[in-house]
Design an enzyme around this catalytic site. Structure first.
Site, PDB file in Angstrom:
ATOM      1  N   GLU A   1       0.795  -1.071  -0.131  1.00 30.26           N
ATOM      2  CA  GLU A   1       0.151   0.089  -0.038  1.00 30.26           C
ATOM      3  C   GLU A   1       0.890   1.331   0.149  1.00 30.26           C
ATOM      4  O   GLU A   1       0.585   2.069   0.886  1.00 30.26           O
ATOM      5  CB  GLU A   1      -1.000  -0.154   1.206  1.00 30.26           C
ATOM      6  CG  GLU A   1      -2.017  -1.056   1.126  1.00 30.26           C
ATOM      7  CD  GLU A   1      -3.022  -1.130   2.231  1.00 30.26           C
ATOM      8  OE1 GLU A   1      -4.222  -1.621   1.976  1.00 30.26           O
ATOM      9  OE2 GLU A   1      -2.684  -0.783   3.365  1.00 30.26           O
TER      10      GLU A   1
ATOM     11  N   GLU B   1      -6.587  -7.487  -1.169  1.00 22.58           N
ATOM     12  CA  GLU B   1      -6.934  -7.393   0.354  1.00 22.58           C
ATOM     13  C   GLU B   1      -8.440  -6.872   0.422  1.00 22.58           C
ATOM     14  O   GLU B   1      -8.917  -6.197  -0.547  1.00 22.58           O
ATOM     15  CB  GLU B   1      -6.239  -6.637   1.097  1.00 22.58           C
ATOM     16  CG  GLU B   1      -4.752  -6.662   1.329  1.00 22.58           C
ATOM     17  CD  GLU B   1      -4.103  -5.836   2.480  1.00 22.58           C
ATOM     18  OE1 GLU B   1      -4.919  -5.150   3.245  1.00 22.58           O
ATOM     19  OE2 GLU B   1      -2.869  -5.818   2.090  1.00 22.58           O
TER      20      GLU B   1
END
Length: 672
Positions: free
Chosen positions: A155, A312
């Site tokens: 991320e 995710e």
């Protein structure tokens, strides 16, 4: 040397997986976990995401013993590995030795070790240490048969996208010199004649730290661009090491979500071998399921229509929202299959086993704290079985005949401090347009400004505040060639340097729209405006006049009383619609419906229910098409279809009744 060209991520069927943190558990727990993963149907596991301090406990001292053990056990169980480079958060020994690595906020204060992503994207010391780790990991696992995918960092930019330190300032100056060449060009682009801001030397240029007054919006816009590019450069540096040493495909997990705005993923997408996205249902929003669908469509847009990977999402509550709501029964399944319907060829969760310590101990997981005798575990294993039933869907593509144009740069440009209304948000305009067209059951692609539009019959351009003249011309030329477009208020206001187009707002769209907007007239957030055709709107109005356009509705009250609110204009062989206000949902849907009818754009299937509670999306392959029907309503909905339903194995003749809260996937064709 390895070929550095793009490589494909290959997987049998739809991947079903998770993020696993074995460093939080003992080896006995690993065995239990891997056995349960088999029960659940997990076939792809992301590990070593935050493993730096475990594989390099001291500078230059690498220890892969535990990671070798875990990967070996996963491989023995037939589970493939999505292997992290481990660089997401630096270890304490690194930030202690080099505190200058720590990022700086806009107010000039440092952020310290103890969280995650405590590093400046421009730090040469961090880059050097990170690439040393990546080289060691890549050399060690380059030939390991379990490794199916490289996962660069994690991320990127979630917490450290904007760093204002001196190293960032040096890098910012280099970026500006590459872009503008001369200070004269920089001063012109930023409009530094205003407030005596003119720069006479590159050393005078800094990051836009907090000021007593408002900042220079051109400087802030370029700082956003630089910051996105700087993180992309870090990704590229890690990816180059991996591609030089291995043949394994490389990606990183994007964050296409309502609260993440700092990375321009249009500029990132070509650098990943498969687009991967993290998405969490955002309960702070009025319509979280709508935003989920939008994020999935945008992820597919980044993949240019190719299948992508949901890296995710959550089985239930997350840990970071003000109120972390558990998902209702069936909601996790609907969320997951919405992503698959909209192009995902993999469904993965954060995380496998719920943590018992740390910041994420109350984040849901595939294996909850309460264990396997839970409704969540039963729903999750049922989902795993469904995912594996969908093997034949992998590789198919979503069918869409309409598009929405979305721009991160326009998002940044509308967030500046001095603007007509602080209540007006770019993403709100995007979501409003998406919600209106989704409520008609129409599937849309999300594309960037300048994208080829030839495959679409209908295009929506919500609030494209910043647009270059060439990108605007792509849209107006497409309209002239027969396209039907809707352009909404505040579009075409400034060019790529945040300089206002003069001669009337809507700038490069003005002639195609056949209108001239003379003045913005925003209204208070709670104020409701009425239009002459009975529609209602809020937030915004404009004072303008139709030149060649047909006026469909005028403002009946408010500061723009009597001025055009909804217009359409023949432009070449096409039609350009304009809406000068934020229509309420029913009115917005009405305009979209009229356009869709003219463009011959229809839902993927006919249903007897409200499409605001029903998603109907078609994926098309070489041999079959697959109709995904996701029912969010409290009652059954009948959908016209023909073929065989995959989940239940039942034939479908004429129509299918989809129970409340259920998902059905029909292999279309003759029912067997």
């Amino acid at each position: 040397m390895t070929d550095l060209s793009r490589r494909s991520f290959e997987h049998d069927g739809i991947a079903f997986g998770c993020d696993y943190n074995p460093e939080q558990w003992d080896p006995e727990t690993w065995d239990e976990d891997i056995a349960l993963m088999g029960d659940a149907g997990v076939d792809l596991v992301a590990i070593n995401i935050f493993g730096w301090s475990h594989v390099e406990p001291r500078a230059g001292d690498f220890d892969f013993a535990r990671l070798d053990d875990v990967i070996g056990r996963l491989h023995a169980a037939g589970i493939r590995v999505n292997l992290g480079t481990g660089t997401a958060s630096p270890p304490a020994w690194l930030t202690t030795a080099h505190p200058e690595i720590l990022p700086m906020a806009a107010d000039g204060t440092r952020r310290y070790h103890g969280g995650r992503q405590a590093w400046c994207p421009s730090s040469p010391d961090f880059r050097r240490a990170a690439l040393g780790l990546v080289t060691a990991v890549a050399n060690h696992y380059a030939q390991h048969p379990a490794v199916a995918l490289w996962h660069v960092s994690n991320e990127l930019g979630c917490h450290n996208a904007l760093c204002y330190c001196d190293e960032s300032a040096i890098a910012f100056r280099r970026w500006l010199q590459d872009k503008y060449g001369t200070l004269e060009s920089l001063n012109a682009a930023w409009g530094t004649a205003f407030w005596s801001q003119t720069y006479g030397a590159w050393s005078e240029v800094h990051t836009p730290r907090a000021t007593l007054s408002t900042c220079n919006p051109g400087q802030e816009l370029d700082f956003h661009r630089f910051s996105s590019d700087e993180l992309l450069d870090h990704y590229r540096a890690e990816a180059e090491v991996l591609r030089t040493l291995t043949d394994i495909p490389v990606t990183t997990n994007f964050m296409v979500a309502a609260h993440i705005e700092n990375m321009d993923y249009w500029s990132w997408a070509d650098d990943v071998d498969i687009v991967a996205n993290d998405h969490y249902l955002d309960q702070r929003l009025a319509a979280p399921t709508m935003e989920l669908a939008f994020a999935a469509d945008l992820s597919r847009g980044l993949a240019q229509g190719a299948p992508w990977l949901l890296m995710e999402h959550s089985t239930g509550a997350v840990n970071w929202q003000p109120l972390n709501l558990a998902k209702m029964p069936g909601e996790m399944t609907r969320n997951s299959l919405t992503h698959v319907a909209r192009g995902a060829d993999g469904v993965c969760f954060f995380q496998w086993r719920a943590s018992v310590q740390g910041s994420e101990k109350f984040h849901s997981a595939m294996l909850p704290h309460a264990g396997v005798d839970t409704d969540l575990w039963r729903e999750m294993t049922a989902l795993g079985a469904t995912i594996h039933q969908l093997e034949e869907v992998a590789g198919t593509r979503v069918e869409a005949h309409a598009a929405i144009i979305f721009s991160w740069e326009s998002w940044w440009a509308t967030q500046t401090e001095s603007r007509p209304s602080q209540s007006l948000g770019y993403l709100d305009q995007i979501h409003a347009a998406y919600s209106a067209i989704r409520a008609l059951g129409i599937t849309v692609d999300i594309v960037p400004p300048g994208a080829c539009l030839s495959q679409y019959r209908m295009v929506v351009v919500p609030g494209l505040h910043l647009v270059g003249a060439s990108d605007a011309k792509v849209i107006t030329d497409w309209i002239a060639d027969g396209g039907i477009a809707l352009i909404t208020f505040y579009s075409g206001t400034v060019d790529e340097n945040d300089r206002v187009f003069t001669g009337g707002y809507t700038g490069p769209f003005r002639e195609a729209l056949g209108i001239r907007i003379e003045e913005f007239a925003p209204v208070e957030p709670g104020e409701v405006l009425t239009l002459s055709d009975g529609k209602r709107s809020r937030l915004w109005s404009e004072r303008g006049r139709a030149i060649t356009a047909l006026t469909h509705a005028e403002f009946s009250d408010g500061p723009s009383n009597g001025h055009p609110a909804i217009t359409s204009n023949a432009w070449g062989s096409g039609t350009a619609w304009y809406v000068a206000t934020q229509l309420e949902p029913a009115g917005y849907q009405n305009v979209m419906a009229e356009m869709a009818a003219a463009a011959n754009v229809r839902p993927a299937a006919v249903a007897n229910g409200d499409f605001s509670q029903l998603e109907v999306v078609r994926r098309v392959g070489a041999d079959h098409s697959y109709l995904f029907v996701i029912n969010h309503a409290d009652e059954a909905i009948a959908v016209q279809s023909q073929g065989n339903e995959i989940i239940t194995g039942s034939p479908v003749v004429g129509h299918i009744d989809v129970p409340a809260g259920a998902v059905r996937i029909i292999r279309e064709g003759a029912a067997v």
